[in-house]
Design a protein around this motif. Structure first.
Motif, PDB file in Angstrom:
ATOM      1  N   PRO A   1      42.970  38.648  15.229  1.00  0.00           N
ATOM      2  CA  PRO A   1      41.587  38.717  14.716  1.00  0.00           C
ATOM      3  C   PRO A   1      40.980  37.354  14.406  1.00  0.00           C
ATOM      4  N   LYS A   2      41.806  36.361  14.085  1.00  0.00           N
ATOM      5  CA  LYS A   2      41.276  35.037  13.766  1.00  0.00           C
ATOM      6  C   LYS A   2      40.656  34.348  14.981  1.00  0.00           C
ATOM      7  N   ASP A   3      40.946  34.855  16.169  1.00  0.00           N
ATOM      8  CA  ASP A   3      40.326  34.279  17.369  1.00  0.00           C
ATOM      9  C   ASP A   3      38.815  34.455  17.360  1.00  0.00           C
ATOM     10  N   LEU A   4      38.330  35.505  16.702  1.00  0.00           N
ATOM     11  CA  LEU A   4      36.884  35.728  16.658  1.00  0.00           C
ATOM     12  C   LEU A   4      36.178  34.609  15.902  1.00  0.00           C
ATOM     13  N   VAL A   5      36.794  34.139  14.805  1.00  0.00           N
ATOM     14  CA  VAL A   5      36.196  33.030  14.050  1.00  0.00           C
ATOM     15  C   VAL A   5      36.211  31.751  14.885  1.00  0.00           C
ATOM     16  N   THR A   6      37.307  31.530  15.598  1.00  0.00           N
ATOM     17  CA  THR A   6      37.398  30.342  16.458  1.00  0.00           C
ATOM     18  C   THR A   6      36.361  30.388  17.571  1.00  0.00           C
ATOM     19  N   ILE A   7      36.192  31.557  18.174  1.00  0.00           N
ATOM     20  CA  ILE A   7      35.194  31.698  19.242  1.00  0.00           C
ATOM     21  C   ILE A   7      33.793  31.467  18.704  1.00  0.00           C
ATOM     22  N   LEU A   8      33.512  31.965  17.490  1.00  0.00           N
ATOM     23  CA  LEU A   8      32.193  31.756  16.891  1.00  0.00           C
ATOM     24  C   LEU A   8      31.926  30.274  16.658  1.00  0.00           C
ATOM     25  N   PHE A   9      32.932  29.547  16.231  1.00  0.00           N
ATOM     26  CA  PHE A   9      32.767  28.102  16.022  1.00  0.00           C
ATOM     27  C   PHE A   9      32.448  27.394  17.334  1.00  0.00           C
ATOM     28  N   TYR A  10      33.166  27.732  18.390  1.00  0.00           N
ATOM     29  CA  TYR A  10      32.941  27.064  19.669  1.00  0.00           C
ATOM     30  C   TYR A  10      31.669  27.545  20.360  1.00  0.00           C
ATOM     31  N   ILE A  11      31.113  28.659  19.958  1.00  0.00           N
ATOM     32  CA  ILE A  11      29.797  29.066  20.461  1.00  0.00           C
ATOM     33  C   ILE A  11      28.734  28.055  20.020  1.00  0.00           C
ATOM     34  N   PHE A  12      28.795  27.645  18.744  1.00  0.00           N
ATOM     35  CA  PHE A  12      27.842  26.641  18.257  1.00  0.00           C
ATOM     36  C   PHE A  12      28.062  25.296  18.945  1.00  0.00           C
ATOM     37  N   ILE A  13      29.324  24.952  19.217  1.00  0.00           N
ATOM     38  CA  ILE A  13      29.590  23.703  19.939  1.00  0.00           C
ATOM     39  C   ILE A  13      28.995  23.768  21.345  1.00  0.00           C
ATOM     40  N   ALA A  14      29.125  24.924  22.009  1.00  0.00           N
ATOM     41  CA  ALA A  14      28.586  25.073  23.361  1.00  0.00           C
ATOM     42  C   ALA A  14      27.061  24.996  23.362  1.00  0.00           C
ATOM     43  N   ILE A  15      26.417  25.540  22.346  1.00  0.00           N
ATOM     44  CA  ILE A  15      24.950  25.469  22.258  1.00  0.00           C
ATOM     45  C   ILE A  15      24.493  24.018  22.102  1.00  0.00           C
ATOM     46  N   ILE A  16      25.213  23.248  21.298  1.00  0.00           N
ATOM     47  CA  ILE A  16      24.856  21.836  21.111  1.00  0.00           C
ATOM     48  C   ILE A  16      25.038  21.055  22.412  1.00  0.00           C
ATOM     49  N   LEU A  17      26.164  21.269  23.093  1.00  0.00           N
ATOM     50  CA  LEU A  17      26.390  20.574  24.364  1.00  0.00           C
ATOM     51  C   LEU A  17      25.369  20.981  25.419  1.00  0.00           C
ATOM     52  N   HIS A  18      24.977  22.256  25.415  1.00  0.00           N
ATOM     53  CA  HIS A  18      23.954  22.736  26.345  1.00  0.00           C
ATOM     54  C   HIS A  18      22.643  21.986  26.122  1.00  0.00           C
ATOM     55  N   ALA A  19      22.255  21.813  24.860  1.00  0.00           N
ATOM     56  CA  ALA A  19      21.002  21.114  24.548  1.00  0.00           C
ATOM     57  C   ALA A  19      21.080  19.637  24.937  1.00  0.00           C
ATOM     58  N   VAL A  20      22.248  19.019  24.760  1.00  0.00           N
ATOM     59  CA  VAL A  20      22.400  17.606  25.111  1.00  0.00           C
ATOM     60  C   VAL A  20      22.261  17.404  26.615  1.00  0.00           C
ATOM     61  N   VAL A  21      22.922  18.245  27.404  1.00  0.00           N
ATOM     62  CA  VAL A  21      22.830  18.132  28.864  1.00  0.00           C
ATOM     63  C   VAL A  21      21.405  18.393  29.334  1.00  0.00           C
ATOM     64  N   GLN A  22      20.732  19.360  28.694  1.00  0.00           N
ATOM     65  CA  GLN A  22      19.377  19.699  29.107  1.00  0.00           C
ATOM     66  C   GLN A  22      18.397  18.563  28.816  1.00  0.00           C
ATOM     67  N   GLU A  23      18.533  17.950  27.660  1.00  0.00           N
ATOM     68  CA  GLU A  23      17.545  16.950  27.254  1.00  0.00           C
ATOM     69  C   GLU A  23      17.775  15.600  27.916  1.00  0.00           C
ATOM     70  N   TYR A  24      19.012  15.174  28.002  1.00  0.00           N
ATOM     71  CA  TYR A  24      19.287  13.815  28.444  1.00  0.00           C
ATOM     72  C   TYR A  24      19.578  13.696  29.937  1.00  0.00           C
ATOM     73  N   ILE A  25      19.796  14.804  30.624  1.00  0.00           N
ATOM     74  CA  ILE A  25      20.112  14.731  32.054  1.00  0.00           C
ATOM     75  C   ILE A  25      19.118  15.526  32.881  1.00  0.00           C
ATOM     76  N   LEU A  26      19.040  16.842  32.634  1.00  0.00           N
ATOM     77  CA  LEU A  26      18.268  17.715  33.518  1.00  0.00           C
ATOM     78  C   LEU A  26      16.766  17.495  33.385  1.00  0.00           C
ATOM     79  N   ASP A  27      16.273  17.313  32.161  1.00  0.00           N
ATOM     80  CA  ASP A  27      14.832  17.120  31.990  1.00  0.00           C
ATOM     81  C   ASP A  27      14.347  15.838  32.658  1.00  0.00           C
ATOM     82  N   LYS A  28      15.143  14.792  32.601  1.00  0.00           N
ATOM     83  CA  LYS A  28      14.738  13.534  33.241  1.00  0.00           C
ATOM     84  C   LYS A  28      14.723  13.648  34.759  1.00  0.00           C
ATOM     85  N   ILE A  29      15.669  14.399  35.313  1.00  0.00           N
ATOM     86  CA  ILE A  29      15.700  14.559  36.768  1.00  0.00           C
ATOM     87  C   ILE A  29      14.569  15.457  37.239  1.00  0.00           C
ATOM     88  N   SER A  30      14.307  16.551  36.523  1.00  0.00           N
ATOM     89  CA  SER A  30      13.262  17.490  36.943  1.00  0.00           C
ATOM     90  C   SER A  30      11.872  16.864  36.863  1.00  0.00           C
TER      91      SER A  30
END
Length: 376
Positions: free
Chosen positions: A78-107
């Motif tokens: 059951p503790k895997d659910l807490v770990t997955i929730l933590f890494y969901i927020f990490i993935a959202i932050i990385l998604h925003a970084v890639v979108q702002e600093y790489i993809l938006d400049k190319i588009s």
């Protein structure tokens, strides 16, 4: 000199130790030469060799021992659910970084339309994810020896205890595909695109979670490696197409690899589940021990894998036929339209003088005199 030292000497003599005699280790709490220490086990208290007390200053053994070089394994819970929730927020932050600093400049440099801009962002994010996942998955598969020994995919089933890198890989995969659900709202995806994206998000979640919970983690790693390699090639082809619409060579390479990958996935799944697990001795359904090696479970897993691959292949064939139909319609339309005949160029009679503000003037700068019409 003293009563303590004399008492200690008398104890040595009574134990059989004297001049010219070796000191027996039993009186100090150590085994004899012909005795062997019991095997050290993690989490088990090591017993004292004898009942005598230790000498002052002697080191007492620890309660638990871990041998050097021993690999620590993990199990899901059951503790895997807490770990997955933590890494969901990490993935959202990385998604925003890639979108702002790489993809938006190319588009911005490409000046894409709204439809192409949405697809460009989707493919750009998935290219980064698939590339990192392919490298990571390949490293795990090689270091764990799953490629060199294919029989390890079904031997010693159930694979309840996982190495750290295998468990961490699965948790990160689940976190990424779960983070893709709120990203549909954050990225303001069009309503027409939401059903298509929900389909492949749910498809990945079902397969990854199924391999993780049914203790088919080794087989799941190989299948994900094949699937991610094909998807990486597809989204790279889309990015090159958005940059230059005449560049379709990568699409042709992806079309050739797609069918071969489906064949490999089906063959490997049938080999590991239909033949490998079917020949194992433990055929009892025991969820507490993580054993799901029964005929109904194997049939359900095979049916799910085959249905998913058949659905992907049907969509691929349908899209290829539509693309070819559109291409031939364009070619036939170009052949039907006759080329417009070119008319011979007529010589243009130029008037003497020059034009100024739409009026023809003589060479001396005066306007030519208009002729009067004679009345009948």
């Amino acid at each position: 000199t003293g009563p303590g030292l004399g008492k200690f000497a008398r104890r040595l003599v009574s134990a059989g130790c004297g001049p010219g005699r070796p000191l027996r280790a039993r009186c100090h709490g150590f085994p004899q030469e012909d005795e062997k220490l019991p095997a050290l086990q993690p989490g088990v208290r090591h017993p004292q060799p004898c009942g005598h007390r230790l000498l002052p200053g002697a080191l007492r053994p620890h309660r638990a021992y871990v041998r050097d070089g021993e690999t620590v394994h993990y199990h899901y819970g059951p503790k895997d659910l807490v770990t997955i929730l933590f890494y969901i927020f990490i993935a959202i932050i990385l998604h925003a970084v890639v979108q702002e600093y790489i993809l938006d400049k190319i588009s911005k440099r490409l000046h894409l339309s709204k439809v192409k801009h949405s697809k460009f962002n989707e493919s750009g994010q998935l290219v980064v994810f698939h590339l990192s996942s392919v490298i990571w998955c390949f490293y795990v598969v090689v270091t764990e020896g799953y490629l060199t020994n294919p029989r390890s995919l079904w031997e010693d089933y159930p694979h309840v205890y996982l190495p750290f890198q295998v468990k961490f890989f699965y948790l990160c995969q689940l976190a990424y595909w779960l983070h893709a659900l709120p990203e549909l709202y954050f990225q303001k995806v069009r309503k027409e695109e939401i059903p298509r994206q929900l389909q492949y998000i749910c498809l990945y979640l079902v397969h990854i979670a199924g391999a993780y919970l049914l203790n088919l983690s080794r087989l799941g790693l190989i299948l994900l490696l094949l699937q991610y390699s094909t998807e990486f090639l597809f989204h790279m082809a889309r990015l090159f197409y958005f940059a230059d619409e005449n560049n379709e060579k990568l699409f042709n390479a992806w079309a050739a690899v797609f069918g071969v990958t489906r064949l490999f996935i089906l063959t490997l799944a049938v080999l590991a589940i239909g033949f490998g697990l079917a020949r194992m001795e433990n055929q009892a359904f025991d969820p507490e021990k993580g054993n799901f090696n029964t005929l109904p479970c194997r049939l359900c897993v095979l049916l799910l894998v085959c249905a998913a691959q058949a659905w992907l292949m049907w969509r691929f064939i349908h899209s290829q036929l539509r693309h070819w139909r559109e291409y031939w319609n364009e070619q036939s339309a170009k052949r039907r339209v006759p080329a417009a005949p070119r008319l011979p160029a007529r010589p243009v009679k130029r008037e003497c003088g020059y034009h100024e503000n739409g009026v023809v003037k003589a060479e001396n700068g005066t306007s030519p005199r208009t002729k009067k019409l004679k009345s009948p």
